[in-house]
Design a protein around this motif. Sequence first.
Motif, PDB file in Angstrom:
ATOM      1  N   ARG A  31      37.121   4.953  10.509  1.00 26.37           N
ATOM      2  CA  ARG A  31      37.361   3.894   9.516  1.00 26.37           C
ATOM      3  C   ARG A  31      38.608   3.068   9.840  1.00 26.37           C
ATOM      4  O   ARG A  31      39.135   2.383   8.965  1.00 26.37           O
ATOM      5  CB  ARG A  31      37.473   4.531   8.129  1.00 26.37           C
ATOM      6  CG  ARG A  31      36.167   5.156   7.646  1.00 26.37           C
ATOM      7  CD  ARG A  31      36.353   6.056   6.443  1.00 26.37           C
ATOM      8  NE  ARG A  31      37.119   7.258   6.770  1.00 26.37           N
ATOM      9  CZ  ARG A  31      37.262   8.286   5.937  1.00 26.37           C
ATOM     10  NH1 ARG A  31      36.706   8.248   4.734  1.00 26.37           N
ATOM     11  NH2 ARG A  31      37.971   9.347   6.303  1.00 26.37           N
ATOM     12  N   GLY A  88      34.581  10.698   5.163  1.00 29.20           N
ATOM     13  CA  GLY A  88      33.898  10.274   3.950  1.00 29.20           C
ATOM     14  C   GLY A  88      33.307   8.883   4.054  1.00 29.20           C
ATOM     15  O   GLY A  88      33.261   8.270   5.128  1.00 29.20           O
ATOM     16  N   TYR A  89      32.870   8.396   2.934  1.00 31.27           N
ATOM     17  CA  TYR A  89      32.240   7.075   2.822  1.00 31.27           C
ATOM     18  C   TYR A  89      33.170   5.994   3.378  1.00 31.27           C
ATOM     19  O   TYR A  89      34.403   6.109   3.290  1.00 31.27           O
ATOM     20  CB  TYR A  89      31.937   6.821   1.349  1.00 31.27           C
ATOM     21  CG  TYR A  89      30.978   5.693   1.055  1.00 31.27           C
ATOM     22  CD1 TYR A  89      29.668   5.746   1.495  1.00 31.27           C
ATOM     23  CD2 TYR A  89      31.386   4.593   0.295  1.00 31.27           C
ATOM     24  CE1 TYR A  89      28.780   4.727   1.188  1.00 31.27           C
ATOM     25  CE2 TYR A  89      30.499   3.573  -0.011  1.00 31.27           C
ATOM     26  CZ  TYR A  89      29.200   3.637   0.447  1.00 31.27           C
ATOM     27  OH  TYR A  89      28.322   2.628   0.148  1.00 31.27           O
ATOM     28  N   HIS A  90      32.585   4.941   3.942  1.00 27.96           N
ATOM     29  CA  HIS A  90      33.387   3.934   4.645  1.00 27.96           C
ATOM     30  C   HIS A  90      34.408   3.239   3.756  1.00 27.96           C
ATOM     31  O   HIS A  90      35.439   2.761   4.237  1.00 27.96           O
ATOM     32  CB  HIS A  90      32.459   2.901   5.303  1.00 27.96           C
ATOM     33  CG  HIS A  90      31.484   2.250   4.369  1.00 27.96           C
ATOM     34  ND1 HIS A  90      31.827   1.220   3.526  1.00 27.96           N
ATOM     35  CD2 HIS A  90      30.173   2.510   4.138  1.00 27.96           C
ATOM     36  CE1 HIS A  90      30.762   0.853   2.824  1.00 27.96           C
ATOM     37  NE2 HIS A  90      29.748   1.620   3.169  1.00 27.96           N
ATOM     38  N   SER A  91      34.142   3.159   2.447  1.00 23.99           N
ATOM     39  CA  SER A  91      35.096   2.506   1.547  1.00 23.99           C
ATOM     40  C   SER A  91      35.993   3.512   0.829  1.00 23.99           C
ATOM     41  O   SER A  91      36.656   3.159  -0.148  1.00 23.99           O
ATOM     42  CB  SER A  91      34.343   1.661   0.511  1.00 23.99           C
ATOM     43  OG  SER A  91      33.526   2.471  -0.316  1.00 23.99           O
ATOM     44  N   GLU A  92      36.021   4.748   1.304  1.00 22.95           N
ATOM     45  CA  GLU A  92      36.864   5.786   0.719  1.00 22.95           C
ATOM     46  C   GLU A  92      37.832   6.339   1.769  1.00 22.95           C
ATOM     47  O   GLU A  92      37.685   7.464   2.245  1.00 22.95           O
ATOM     48  CB  GLU A  92      36.010   6.928   0.155  1.00 22.95           C
ATOM     49  CG  GLU A  92      35.126   6.517  -1.001  1.00 22.95           C
ATOM     50  CD  GLU A  92      34.303   7.673  -1.544  1.00 22.95           C
ATOM     51  OE1 GLU A  92      33.932   7.617  -2.728  1.00 22.95           O
ATOM     52  OE2 GLU A  92      34.030   8.624  -0.788  1.00 22.95           O
ATOM     53  N   TYR A 107      36.144  19.368   0.310  1.00 25.86           N
ATOM     54  CA  TYR A 107      36.470  17.958   0.495  1.00 25.86           C
ATOM     55  C   TYR A 107      37.979  17.760   0.356  1.00 25.86           C
ATOM     56  O   TYR A 107      38.687  18.546  -0.282  1.00 25.86           O
ATOM     57  CB  TYR A 107      35.725  17.078  -0.517  1.00 25.86           C
ATOM     58  CG  TYR A 107      36.191  17.246  -1.948  1.00 25.86           C
ATOM     59  CD1 TYR A 107      37.135  16.376  -2.509  1.00 25.86           C
ATOM     60  CD2 TYR A 107      35.690  18.266  -2.754  1.00 25.86           C
ATOM     61  CE1 TYR A 107      37.563  16.524  -3.825  1.00 25.86           C
ATOM     62  CE2 TYR A 107      36.114  18.432  -4.061  1.00 25.86           C
ATOM     63  CZ  TYR A 107      37.045  17.562  -4.588  1.00 25.86           C
ATOM     64  OH  TYR A 107      37.475  17.719  -5.883  1.00 25.86           O
ATOM     65  N   ILE A 150      26.650  11.651   5.195  1.00 26.70           N
ATOM     66  CA  ILE A 150      26.873  10.781   4.038  1.00 26.70           C
ATOM     67  C   ILE A 150      26.029   9.531   4.213  1.00 26.70           C
ATOM     68  O   ILE A 150      26.093   8.857   5.244  1.00 26.70           O
ATOM     69  CB  ILE A 150      28.358  10.372   3.924  1.00 26.70           C
ATOM     70  CG1 ILE A 150      29.277  11.589   4.094  1.00 26.70           C
ATOM     71  CG2 ILE A 150      28.611   9.647   2.613  1.00 26.70           C
ATOM     72  CD1 ILE A 150      29.143  12.617   3.031  1.00 26.70           C
ATOM     73  N   ASP A 154      25.407   4.822  -0.029  1.00 26.95           N
ATOM     74  CA  ASP A 154      25.693   5.447  -1.316  1.00 26.95           C
ATOM     75  C   ASP A 154      26.566   6.676  -1.091  1.00 26.95           C
ATOM     76  O   ASP A 154      26.107   7.674  -0.533  1.00 26.95           O
ATOM     77  CB  ASP A 154      24.379   5.842  -1.997  1.00 26.95           C
ATOM     78  CG  ASP A 154      24.568   6.473  -3.364  1.00 26.95           C
ATOM     79  OD1 ASP A 154      25.731   6.633  -3.808  1.00 26.95           O
ATOM     80  OD2 ASP A 154      23.559   6.824  -4.004  1.00 26.95           O
ATOM     81  N   ALA A 155      27.810   6.627  -1.539  1.00 25.52           N
ATOM     82  CA  ALA A 155      28.747   7.725  -1.321  1.00 25.52           C
ATOM     83  C   ALA A 155      28.329   9.011  -2.019  1.00 25.52           C
ATOM     84  O   ALA A 155      28.767  10.100  -1.631  1.00 25.52           O
ATOM     85  CB  ALA A 155      30.148   7.317  -1.796  1.00 25.52           C
ATOM     86  N   LYS A 156      27.490   8.915  -3.033  1.00 26.44           N
ATOM     87  CA  LYS A 156      27.072  10.097  -3.780  1.00 26.44           C
ATOM     88  C   LYS A 156      25.879  10.806  -3.146  1.00 26.44           C
ATOM     89  O   LYS A 156      25.534  11.922  -3.537  1.00 26.44           O
ATOM     90  CB  LYS A 156      26.733   9.714  -5.222  1.00 26.44           C
ATOM     91  CG  LYS A 156      27.916   9.182  -6.022  1.00 26.44           C
ATOM     92  CD  LYS A 156      27.494   8.831  -7.441  1.00 26.44           C
ATOM     93  CE  LYS A 156      28.675   8.303  -8.250  1.00 26.44           C
ATOM     94  NZ  LYS A 156      28.275   7.961  -9.642  1.00 26.44           N
ATOM     95  N   ARG A 173      26.975  13.514  -5.504  1.00 27.44           N
ATOM     96  CA  ARG A 173      28.212  13.969  -4.865  1.00 27.44           C
ATOM     97  C   ARG A 173      28.429  15.472  -4.979  1.00 27.44           C
ATOM     98  O   ARG A 173      29.544  15.962  -5.023  1.00 27.44           O
ATOM     99  CB  ARG A 173      29.413  13.214  -5.444  1.00 27.44           C
ATOM    100  CG  ARG A 173      30.621  13.068  -4.502  1.00 27.44           C
ATOM    101  CD  ARG A 173      31.754  12.302  -5.174  1.00 27.44           C
ATOM    102  NE  ARG A 173      32.928  12.166  -4.303  1.00 27.44           N
ATOM    103  CZ  ARG A 173      33.131  11.188  -3.459  1.00 27.44           C
ATOM    104  NH1 ARG A 173      32.228  10.221  -3.367  1.00 27.44           N
ATOM    105  NH2 ARG A 173      34.226  11.138  -2.707  1.00 27.44           N
TER     106      ARG A 173
END
Length: 361
Positions: A31, A88-92, A107, A150, A154-156, A173
């Motif tokens: 990221r 994790g998710y690309h925006s997290e 996590y 992931i 959708d991060a969940k 999640r």
Amino acid sequence: FFYSDGGRDKWKLDASHFIGEIVNHVVLDPRGSQTMLMAARTGHLGPTVFRSSDAGKTWKEAGRPPAFAKTKTGQGKAVQQVFWLTPGYHSEPGVWWAGIVPQGLFYSEDDGQNWEEVVPFRRYLEKLAQKEGFIGEPPGGGPIIHSIRIDPRDAKHMYVGVSSGGVFETNNRGKTWKPLNQGVVADYLPPPTDGPWHEYGQDPHHLAMHPLYPDRLYQQNHCGVYRLDRPSSQWTRIGDNLPREVGDIGFPIVVHPKDPDTVWVFPMDGTSVWPRTSPGGRPAAFKSSNGGKTWKRLARGFPKEHGYFTTLRQGFVCDQHDPVGLYLGLSSGEVWASADEGDSWRQIAQHLPYILCVEAV
């Protein structure tokens, strides 16, 4: 760490790190940061996570590595290995996930400094373990939690592979889970009594999600190679199309970073004694360019005989170049590389310790 020139022709070892320690996984954050995490088991610290903020030049142990909470009697589970790491998710930024032995999903929200368990996942697996047909304890230790995927939309939404358990999916999640194993053989279990397939108890070795087409999943299982196209929940055994004398048993599976129909596997001898070496002592990767309908044997450069290669689930990876480069790490301490998508291979490292994982960055 090995570095190459732009053509991936010349390789150089920069330095040795963590000599004599067990390193299960090393991952550079994709990221945009310089953070790198390492899942390791050291002689003096035990199973833990190390962090580097300078792309691997220096390392420091996590402040609070993954650990199960103590029970009232103090007899709770102990972490045997930190086995798998996933950003994790690309925006997290700062969020990481870790798979543990025995069964545990953890996590971190602070770039790997401190870790918390996803307790509902462990409790869900413990309930399944009480039912008939769930092994839960493969040879060599507790269940391995691996292949944490992931959904980039959708991060969940996540998928997780569990050795001797199966593939499991969550849409919230990790609060609740469901099995995703229809069509996957588990021939070491008694025949199912309530349908053609066991709901769980399968043994995925490696689960892959295509990064650009996340509805396409592949897995290399203890009992074959499979493809799944969501929203279907029915896996197709594409390994049946591999040569019968080779079979479709192995550990890793690699997907092309741009083409969801292109995939590579590295079969191993899956006969009755299951030696986990190249069938007939003739190592070869196999490539499919049509989603597993047909396969091509790729062995140029490998030994033509008496090449008893063994590679584990994190030991076969690709890079992002065009053409794609492939890298194969062996239990004998060798690394083999291909700069032409597997058409030819050459050894770029030898005399290393037992190789558990290879990553290309």
